[in-house]
Design an enzyme around this catalytic site. Structure first.
Site, PDB file in Angstrom:
ATOM      1  N   ASP A 169       2.106  -2.578   1.673  1.00  0.00           N
ATOM      2  CA  ASP A 169       3.361  -2.551   0.945  1.00  0.00           C
ATOM      3  C   ASP A 169       3.008  -2.672  -0.549  1.00  0.00           C
ATOM      4  OD1 ASP A 169       6.007  -2.474   0.253  1.00  0.00           O
ATOM      5  OD2 ASP A 169       6.640  -4.069   1.595  1.00  0.00           O
TER       6      ASP A 169
HETATM    7  C1  BGC Z   1       9.284  -2.680   0.015  1.00  0.00           C
HETATM    8  C2  BGC Z   1       9.036  -1.550   0.986  1.00  0.00           C
HETATM    9  C3  BGC Z   1       9.118  -0.226   0.279  1.00  0.00           C
HETATM   10  C4  BGC Z   1       8.177  -0.208  -0.896  1.00  0.00           C
HETATM   11  C5  BGC Z   1       8.145   1.106  -1.649  1.00  0.00           C
HETATM   12  C6  BGC Z   1       8.486  -2.540  -1.267  1.00  0.00           C
HETATM   13  O1  BGC Z   1       8.891  -3.449  -2.219  1.00  0.00           O
HETATM   14  O2  BGC Z   1       8.987  -3.904   0.648  1.00  0.00           O
HETATM   15  O3  BGC Z   1       9.943  -1.625   2.048  1.00  0.00           O
HETATM   16  O4  BGC Z   1       8.828   0.808   1.166  1.00  0.00           O
HETATM   17  O5  BGC Z   1       8.555  -1.238  -1.789  1.00  0.00           O
HETATM   18  O6  BGC Z   1       9.286   1.330  -2.378  1.00  0.00           O
END
Ligand code: BGC
Length: 765
Positions: A289
């Site tokens: 993530d």
């Molecule tokens: C979130 C994810 C997301 C990623 C990309 C993160 O902060 O936890 O769910 O896919 O950002 O935007």
């Protein structure tokens, strides 16, 4: 026979075995792909391999300057494997051009985005979609999202989010499918199929299952917080949706931010390799993530080089934003902290994903301006959204059948969500057209024409405290305008409207960004200023219909006791107003069922139907008993149980008929009921099947959902609904984490929700 001959025979039989095995596991297409990637990788430097593992955000790229941006230079240097959060065909095309024309090896890029409940055409938030209980419609939301996203240049979506959550304080509960393992698993698989299809056409894109693992079990519902649970619980309750998505062929998976068993998921070899690849046979790639790797420094796992090596050795293939891989892996390779095999593994998996998408054949496959114009936010997709939104609404209360409303008289439409565009969408509406949603006011007007009069009043702001409101409303929601008047002034105006109205439709609740990432709360009631409005409206004695907007289960005790009709619409998306009008006026009979328990108050959290019995369960129907498992101040009951949802018609269930009281391993029995529509309207009912394992080698939940069928019945019609039950449905992970069914006695329940059920018994022999 001489030794040489024996050796030849042995070698030949080994070769034959090996080729038989190869034949069994590698298809001709795969063999072709492997040859292609082998050749490509043979030409790659270590730096270029590491470059493929880097996933920056779109950063400083603006239209017309893909080359000169910092990211553009990195792409040219072969230091980028994919980009995310870049929007628009022309922009994406320009960036892809840099990759395939200016980088040495001309490897195309992946383009990712959080298309989690639609692209320009926005569907209800995932928690809303999970209340539909019709997998063909769930899959359809993902299909339309994939069509629109791919027509806009996106070839990889960071969805589905399949984290089980039983904690409405956690803001991200809105992004998932609720509390249940079985329902969550069905939805996970349907979403993956919807996005990916066969991964051949130019509207089939990579899914990314997230957030692996246990992200929804953050302590105290505080985002990114520690999770800690037994392996038995992980395997039985939290893992199955991730596994279901993997079984459905999910091409990628995202590591979660939280720690699991004392190790951040991003650095957990047990999660990423032992369970995911070795036990479940996952063949795709794993992405972190956002800054998941550097965040392991704050978790207390070491410096950037250490945590980057930890992630690589755990089985992470792609580094989102952190650049821990880009800056450190080569050094770690020289110091033998990672091996070239690991880097090759990750690089190969990324290249495979690109190959499977068809990007090596045509890097511009997903980049057609013509398609974008035709296929995005068109009438057809919006019609699908309208129908699907209405299916997600849950009718929580309908005293004296106030609903459906008549199309006559005067309707007082009151509340901060009555004439509000941006807040129809809900969180993570990354491509939503903020001024193009259908507001409730517009929807009601469309439905009514001149048949009835609508009066409106703002009634309240979201929150009384403006600084606090600012925090809740958030950057993603730029169009929200706070009303400068005082609470008293706004209520006064609302009461004037109420006075002139025959019925009041109160549109209150949460704003789009009250839930979603980093939006946890400790109070799950409708904000006080809006509740004061509701109280004032209720006092008028006029019939009040509460149209509730929310991204989480709320504590609605006061509302349940004082407001005659409550329709929970979650965040319905682009067609909000139209679908709300469809249901309010009875064009559509509501059929949504809760996928998460609604508590009486926040202190009951976590509260879920599939709980354990304990050694001191409270006797059924009791409120409180000393030395039993209960509270002094509130009963154990939820306000609305899992699976709950009313209809404008009524249904009755016959007793359960079992084909046999004995289920033999390897065989099936059936459980059936006759369902009758006993009301005045045609309607749909979600018939739910639960089982209980009465004695096991580990304690078992008091009920577990094992099947459901959404059935349409005309007024007065009856149908027999039959479920097959096999040994497989009774399996669980025991203390040794073996998936087994244990002989013994079982109960089976069929009903309209997890509480109101018919019951029968059988045994497994
Ligand atoms: C979130 C994810 C997301 C990623 C990309 C993160 O902060 O936890 O769910 O896919 O950002 O935007």
């Amino acid at each position: 026979m001489n030794r040489a001959k024996i050796l030849i025979i042995l070698l030949t039989s080994f070769a034959l075995n090996a080729s038989a095995q190869t034949k069994k596991t590698v298809s001709p297409e795969e063999a072709k792909m492997n040859t292609f990637i082998d050749k490509l990788m043979a030409r790659m430097t270590v730096d270029e391999k590491i470059g493929q593992l880097n996933l920056p955000s779109s950063g400083d790229i603006t239209t017309g300057q893909a080359n000169s941006s910092d990211i553009g230079k990195k792409i040219e240097a072969g230091q980028v494997g994919g980009l995310f959060n870049i929007k628009g065909v022309e922009k994406i095309k320009a960036v892809q051009k840099v990759a395939v024309e200016q980088s040495r090896l001309k490897i195309p890029l992946l383009f990712g985005m959080d298309v989690i409940h639609g692209y320009n055409t926005v569907f209800p938030i995932p928690l809303g979609v999970s209340c539909i209980w019709d997998m063909s419609l769930v899959q359809k939301t993902a299909r339309v999202a994939a069509i629109e996203a791919s027509a806009s240049g996106i070839n990889w979506t960071f969805s589905p989010m399949v984290d089980i959550s039983r904690d409405p304080r956690w803001g991200r509960i809105s992004e998932g499918s609720g509390e249940d393992t079985y329902l969550g698993s069905q939805i996970a698989a349907a979403m993956v199929k919807g996005y990916q299809g066969k991964l051949q056409a130019n509207n089939e894109i990579l899914a990314c299952v997230k957030h692996y693992a246990l992200y929804g079990a953050a302590e105290a519902g505080r985002d990114y917080n520690t999770t800690d649970m037994s392996k038995v619980r992980m395997y039985n309750e939290y893992f199955p949706p991730y596994k279901a998505a993997v079984d459905a062929g999910a091409a990628s998976i995202m590591a979660s931010f939280n720690e699991v068993d004392g190790i951040p998921a991003t650095g957990s070899k047990w999660l990423m390799t032992d369970v995911l690849r070795n036990q479940w046979g996952f063949k795709g790639f794993v992405v972190t993530d956002y800054t998941g790797i550097p965040e392991m420094i704050a978790h207390g796992m070491g410096d950037l080089q250490t945590v980057s090596a930890l992630a690589m050795n755990a089985g992470i293939d792609m580094d989102m934003v952190g650049e821990g891989f880009l800056g450190n892996l080569k050094k770690s390779l020289a110091e033998k902290k990672v091996s070239i095999n690991e880097i090759n593994r990750a690089c190969r998996l990324i290249l495979q994903a690109k190959y499977k998408l068809g990007l090596f054949t045509d890097p511009y496959k997903f980049l057609s301006t013509e398609r974008a114009e035709k296929e995005v936010f068109n009438a057809e997709n919006r019609q699908v959204a309208r129908e699907i939104s209405a299916e997600s609404f849950v009718l929580l209360k309908n005293k004296n059948n106030i609903l459906p409303l008549k199309k006559s008289g005067t309707i007082g439409l009151i509340g901060p969500l009555a004439d509000n565009t941006a807040n129809m969408y809900g969180t993570w509406s990354v491509a939503a057209l903020f001024d193009k949603s259908v507001t409730v006011l517009q929807g009601l007007k469309n439905a009514l024409g001149n048949d009835a009069k609508i009066l409106t009043a703002r009634g309240a702001n979201f929150l009384a405290d403006s600084a606090m409101e600012q925090r809740y409303v958030n950057v993603h929601n730029p169009t929200y305008k706070r009303n400068p008047r005082s609470e008293e002034e706004m209520i006064k105006e609302a009461l004037k409207v109420a006075e002139k109205s025959d019925v009041i439709v109160a549109t209150v609740g949460e704003g789009s960004e009250f839930t979603g990432e980093s939006s946890s709360v400790t109070d799950i009631q409708i904000p006080e200023t809006q509740k004061n409005l509701l109280k004032a409206l209720a006092k008028t004695g006029k019939p009040v219909v509460l149209v509730l907007f929310t991204g989480r289960p709320l504590a609605l005790k006061w509302e349940e006791e004082n407001i005659p009709a409550i329709l929970n619409v979650w965040f319905p998306g682009s067609e909000a107003g139209n679908s709300i009008a469809d249901v309010l006026f009875g064009k559509v009979n509501p059929s949504g069922k809760l996928s998460t328990t609604f508590p009486q108050n926040v202190g009951q959290v976590p509260i879920y139907y599939a709980h354990k019995n304990t050694g001191r369960p409270l006797a059924e129907g009791k409120w409180f008993e000393k030395f039993r498992s209960n509270y002094l101040d509130v009963s154990n009951d939820p306000l609305y149980p899992f699976g709950f949802g009313l209809s404008y018609t009524s249904f009755s269930y016959s007793d359960i008929k079992l084909s046999s009281n004995t289920l033999t391993k390897g065989k099936t029995i059936t459980a059936s009921v006759t369902l009758s529509n006993t009301g005045k309207y045609d309607g749909k009912e979600v018939v739910q099947l639960y089982t209980r394992d009465l004695a096991g080698s580990i304690t078992r939940p008091v009920k577990e959902l094992k099947g459901f069928q959404k059935v349409s019945l005309k007024a007065g019609e009856s149908k027999t609904i039959t479920f097959a039950i096999s040994e497989n449905d009774l399996k669980f992970y025991n203390s040794d984490l073996k998936f087994v069914a244990e002989p013994g006695d079982f109960q089976v329940f069929i009903g309209t929700n997890s509480r109101d059920v018919k019951e029968a018994s059988f045994s497994l022999k």
